[in-house]
Design a protein around this motif. Structure first.
Motif, PDB file in Angstrom:
ATOM      1  N   THR A  32       0.928  -1.207   0.184  1.00 49.87           N
ATOM      2  CA  THR A  32       0.038  -0.140   0.037  1.00 49.87           C
ATOM      3  C   THR A  32       0.804   1.070   0.132  1.00 49.87           C
ATOM      4  OG1 THR A  32      -1.658  -0.934   0.827  1.00 49.87           O
ATOM      5  CG2 THR A  32      -1.420   1.322   1.322  1.00 49.87           C
ATOM      6  N   ASN A  33       1.750   1.445   0.877  1.00 46.99           N
ATOM      7  CA  ASN A  33       2.851   2.695   1.013  1.00 46.99           C
ATOM      8  C   ASN A  33       4.226   2.705  -0.133  1.00 46.99           C
ATOM      9  OD1 ASN A  33       0.675   3.518   3.140  1.00 46.99           O
ATOM     10  ND2 ASN A  33       2.226   2.201   4.132  1.00 46.99           N
ATOM     11  N   LEU A  34       3.817   2.203  -0.906  1.00 44.61           N
ATOM     12  CA  LEU A  34       4.914   2.057  -1.689  1.00 44.61           C
ATOM     13  C   LEU A  34       4.943   2.607  -2.953  1.00 44.61           C
ATOM     14  CD1 LEU A  34       5.977  -2.169  -2.790  1.00 44.61           C
ATOM     15  CD2 LEU A  34       7.150  -0.625  -1.589  1.00 44.61           C
ATOM     16  N   GLY A  35       3.866   3.387  -3.457  1.00 48.93           N
ATOM     17  CA  GLY A  35       4.126   5.036  -4.217  1.00 48.93           C
ATOM     18  C   GLY A  35       4.496   4.508  -5.860  1.00 48.93           C
ATOM     19  N   ARG A  36       5.040   5.033  -5.720  1.00 46.26           N
ATOM     20  CA  ARG A  36       6.294   5.391  -6.873  1.00 46.26           C
ATOM     21  C   ARG A  36       7.115   3.913  -7.019  1.00 46.26           C
ATOM     22  NH1 ARG A  36       9.589   9.458  -8.794  1.00 46.26           N
ATOM     23  NH2 ARG A  36      11.046   8.147  -9.968  1.00 46.26           N
ATOM     24  N   VAL A  37       6.963   2.833  -8.129  1.00 47.60           N
ATOM     25  CA  VAL A  37       8.115   2.239  -8.265  1.00 47.60           C
ATOM     26  C   VAL A  37       8.395   1.609  -9.566  1.00 47.60           C
ATOM     27  CG1 VAL A  37       6.582   0.970  -6.489  1.00 47.60           C
ATOM     28  CG2 VAL A  37       6.193   0.379  -8.934  1.00 47.60           C
ATOM     29  N   ARG A  38       9.815   0.891 -10.023  1.00 50.71           N
ATOM     30  CA  ARG A  38       9.486   0.585 -11.228  1.00 50.71           C
ATOM     31  C   ARG A  38       9.359  -0.948 -11.091  1.00 50.71           C
ATOM     32  NH1 ARG A  38      13.756  -0.314 -14.222  1.00 50.71           N
ATOM     33  NH2 ARG A  38      15.197  -2.006 -12.602  1.00 50.71           N
ATOM     34  N   TYR A  39       8.528  -1.674 -12.438  1.00 45.03           N
ATOM     35  CA  TYR A  39       8.220  -3.482 -12.309  1.00 45.03           C
ATOM     36  C   TYR A  39       8.536  -3.927 -13.216  1.00 45.03           C
ATOM     37  CZ  TYR A  39       5.126  -1.592 -15.943  1.00 45.03           C
ATOM     38  OH  TYR A  39       4.491  -1.209 -17.154  1.00 45.03           O
ATOM     39  N   VAL A  40       8.828  -4.867 -13.113  1.00 42.74           N
ATOM     40  CA  VAL A  40       9.538  -6.097 -13.811  1.00 42.74           C
ATOM     41  C   VAL A  40       8.790  -7.507 -14.018  1.00 42.74           C
ATOM     42  CG1 VAL A  40      11.740  -7.443 -14.551  1.00 42.74           C
ATOM     43  CG2 VAL A  40      12.052  -5.041 -13.377  1.00 42.74           C
ATOM     44  N   HIS A  41       8.423  -7.369 -15.334  1.00 42.29           N
ATOM     45  CA  HIS A  41       6.662  -8.878 -14.866  1.00 42.29           C
ATOM     46  C   HIS A  41       8.257  -9.703 -16.226  1.00 42.29           C
ATOM     47  CE1 HIS A  41       3.695 -10.825 -17.165  1.00 42.29           C
ATOM     48  NE2 HIS A  41       3.727 -11.333 -16.546  1.00 42.29           N
ATOM     49  N   PHE A  42       8.261 -10.541 -14.912  1.00 44.05           N
ATOM     50  CA  PHE A  42       8.993 -12.115 -15.419  1.00 44.05           C
ATOM     51  C   PHE A  42       7.792 -13.283 -15.502  1.00 44.05           C
ATOM     52  CE2 PHE A  42      11.838  -9.831 -12.267  1.00 44.05           C
ATOM     53  CZ  PHE A  42      12.921 -10.199 -13.252  1.00 44.05           C
ATOM     54  N   LEU A  43       8.064 -14.067 -16.644  1.00 43.56           N
ATOM     55  CA  LEU A  43       7.320 -15.006 -17.117  1.00 43.56           C
ATOM     56  C   LEU A  43       7.608 -16.097 -18.003  1.00 43.56           C
ATOM     57  CD1 LEU A  43       4.085 -16.013 -17.064  1.00 43.56           C
ATOM     58  CD2 LEU A  43       4.426 -15.673 -19.646  1.00 43.56           C
ATOM     59  N   ASP A  44       8.078 -17.038 -16.475  1.00 48.47           N
ATOM     60  CA  ASP A  44       9.124 -18.796 -16.813  1.00 48.47           C
ATOM     61  C   ASP A  44      10.240 -18.115 -17.128  1.00 48.47           C
ATOM     62  OD1 ASP A  44       6.466 -20.116 -17.485  1.00 48.47           O
ATOM     63  OD2 ASP A  44       7.064 -19.907 -19.793  1.00 48.47           O
ATOM     64  N   GLY A  45      10.945 -16.637 -16.128  1.00 50.88           N
ATOM     65  CA  GLY A  45      12.185 -16.891 -15.976  1.00 50.88           C
ATOM     66  C   GLY A  45      12.370 -15.824 -17.325  1.00 50.88           C
ATOM     67  N   LYS A  46      12.226 -15.029 -17.581  1.00 47.76           N
ATOM     68  CA  LYS A  46      12.431 -14.143 -18.132  1.00 47.76           C
ATOM     69  C   LYS A  46      11.318 -12.642 -19.030  1.00 47.76           C
ATOM     70  CE  LYS A  46      13.217 -17.836 -22.286  1.00 47.76           C
ATOM     71  NZ  LYS A  46      12.859 -18.811 -22.543  1.00 47.76           N
ATOM     72  N   ILE A  47      12.171 -11.905 -18.714  1.00 49.66           N
ATOM     73  CA  ILE A  47      10.998 -10.378 -18.455  1.00 49.66           C
ATOM     74  C   ILE A  47      10.405 -10.362 -20.376  1.00 49.66           C
ATOM     75  CG2 ILE A  47      12.111  -8.068 -19.269  1.00 49.66           C
ATOM     76  CD1 ILE A  47      14.486  -8.405 -17.347  1.00 49.66           C
ATOM     77  N   VAL A  48       9.103 -10.076 -19.410  1.00 49.65           N
ATOM     78  CA  VAL A  48       8.266 -10.046 -20.671  1.00 49.65           C
ATOM     79  C   VAL A  48       7.740  -8.598 -20.773  1.00 49.65           C
ATOM     80  CG1 VAL A  48       5.913  -9.868 -20.596  1.00 49.65           C
ATOM     81  CG2 VAL A  48       7.311 -11.966 -20.139  1.00 49.65           C
ATOM     82  N   ASN A  49       8.319  -7.296 -19.913  1.00 50.33           N
ATOM     83  CA  ASN A  49       8.321  -6.264 -19.746  1.00 50.33           C
ATOM     84  C   ASN A  49       7.985  -5.347 -18.449  1.00 50.33           C
ATOM     85  OD1 ASN A  49       5.299  -6.702 -18.885  1.00 50.33           O
ATOM     86  ND2 ASN A  49       4.088  -5.703 -20.353  1.00 50.33           N
ATOM     87  N   GLU A  50       8.832  -4.313 -19.128  1.00 56.08           N
ATOM     88  CA  GLU A  50       9.043  -3.693 -17.223  1.00 56.08           C
ATOM     89  C   GLU A  50       8.235  -1.926 -17.727  1.00 56.08           C
ATOM     90  OE1 GLU A  50      13.189  -3.526 -17.201  1.00 56.08           O
ATOM     91  OE2 GLU A  50      13.865  -4.771 -19.167  1.00 56.08           O
ATOM     92  N   GLY A  51       8.690  -1.455 -16.637  1.00 54.28           N
ATOM     93  CA  GLY A  51       8.930  -0.180 -16.580  1.00 54.28           C
ATOM     94  C   GLY A  51       8.603   0.339 -15.482  1.00 54.28           C
ATOM     95  N   GLU A  52       8.262   1.997 -14.996  1.00 51.86           N
ATOM     96  CA  GLU A  52       7.813   2.818 -14.442  1.00 51.86           C
ATOM     97  C   GLU A  52       6.050   3.479 -13.942  1.00 51.86           C
ATOM     98  OE1 GLU A  52       9.897   7.080 -11.870  1.00 51.86           O
ATOM     99  OE2 GLU A  52      10.672   5.071 -13.419  1.00 51.86           O
ATOM    100  N   ASN A 101       4.536 -19.175 -12.574  1.00 52.32           N
ATOM    101  CA  ASN A 101       5.849 -19.259 -13.506  1.00 52.32           C
ATOM    102  C   ASN A 101       5.474 -17.623 -13.464  1.00 52.32           C
ATOM    103  OD1 ASN A 101       3.418 -18.885 -15.004  1.00 52.32           O
ATOM    104  ND2 ASN A 101       4.434 -20.149 -17.301  1.00 52.32           N
ATOM    105  N   ARG A 102       4.478 -16.741 -12.977  1.00 49.01           N
ATOM    106  CA  ARG A 102       4.966 -15.650 -13.290  1.00 49.01           C
ATOM    107  C   ARG A 102       5.466 -14.673 -11.926  1.00 49.01           C
ATOM    108  NH1 ARG A 102       1.523 -12.735 -16.728  1.00 49.01           N
ATOM    109  NH2 ARG A 102       0.185 -14.253 -17.146  1.00 49.01           N
ATOM    110  N   GLN A 103       6.220 -14.215 -11.929  1.00 46.19           N
ATOM    111  CA  GLN A 103       6.797 -12.843 -11.168  1.00 46.19           C
ATOM    112  C   GLN A 103       6.565 -11.430 -11.720  1.00 46.19           C
ATOM    113  OE1 GLN A 103       9.141 -15.009 -12.099  1.00 46.19           O
ATOM    114  NE2 GLN A 103       8.347 -17.047 -10.656  1.00 46.19           N
ATOM    115  N   LEU A 104       6.185 -10.752 -10.925  1.00 45.95           N
ATOM    116  CA  LEU A 104       5.957  -9.490 -10.478  1.00 45.95           C
ATOM    117  C   LEU A 104       6.872  -8.561  -9.402  1.00 45.95           C
ATOM    118  CD1 LEU A 104       4.776  -6.836 -12.578  1.00 45.95           C
ATOM    119  CD2 LEU A 104       2.901  -6.603 -10.841  1.00 45.95           C
TER     120      LEU A 104
END
Length: 149
Positions: A32-52, A101-104
């Motif tokens: 809840t209190n994280l505010g602004r973040v960078r995110y990286v979306h992994f599927l099967d250990g591979k980066i699918v997309n990332e952003g802020e 197999n998904r990590q955010l």
């Protein structure tokens, strides 16, 4: 004698900087209190997309989706099996929401202890600020309507 007299209640978990969180309320409280973040979306250990983006809402509802678009994150803790609290080699904490197999991965962009501009606004404060801005705009429009130029 009853068994209840001898049973001991286990203490609640205590997780500091690293660990696995499965309780949805604990997950929501951390996010809840994280505010602004960078995110990286992994599927099967591979980066699918990332952003802020900014976390605008954290909720728990089995009928709604987690949504990330237009620099906005709406995170449903029901979309994930658990939250892995991790530390980088530089001792910076980040969070990984895991579902099969998904990590955010969520990496906080601001440290509230270092950024004096960070303030927690509640809904009433935000509404009052918006009201003041709109009121000032209406005043300017009224003044312009009265001006003969």
């Amino acid at each position: 004698m009853s068994y209840d007299k001898f049973s001991h209640q286990l203490p609640a978990p205590c997780i500091i900087e690293t660990g696995i969180i499965v309780n949805k309320d604990d997950m929501r409280r951390l996010l809840t209190n994280l505010g602004r973040v960078r995110y990286v979306h992994f599927l099967d250990g591979k980066i699918v997309n990332e952003g802020e983006g900014c976390i605008l809402e954290v909720f728990s509802d089995s009928q709604q989706s987690t949504l990330i678009a237009n620099y906005s994150l709406y995170i449903n803790v029901q979309s994930f099996d658990y939250l892995h609290l991790c530390q980088s080699s530089e001792k910076e904490t980040y969070l990984e929401l895991v579902q099969d197999n998904r990590q955010l991965r969520l990496i906080p962009c601001l440290n509230p202890l270092q950024d004096s501009r960070t303030q927690n606004l509640d809904a009433a404060e935000l509404e009052a600020m918006v009201t003041q801005v709109l009121s000032a705009k209406w005043d300017v429009q009224i003044d312009e309507d009265d001006c003969p130029f």
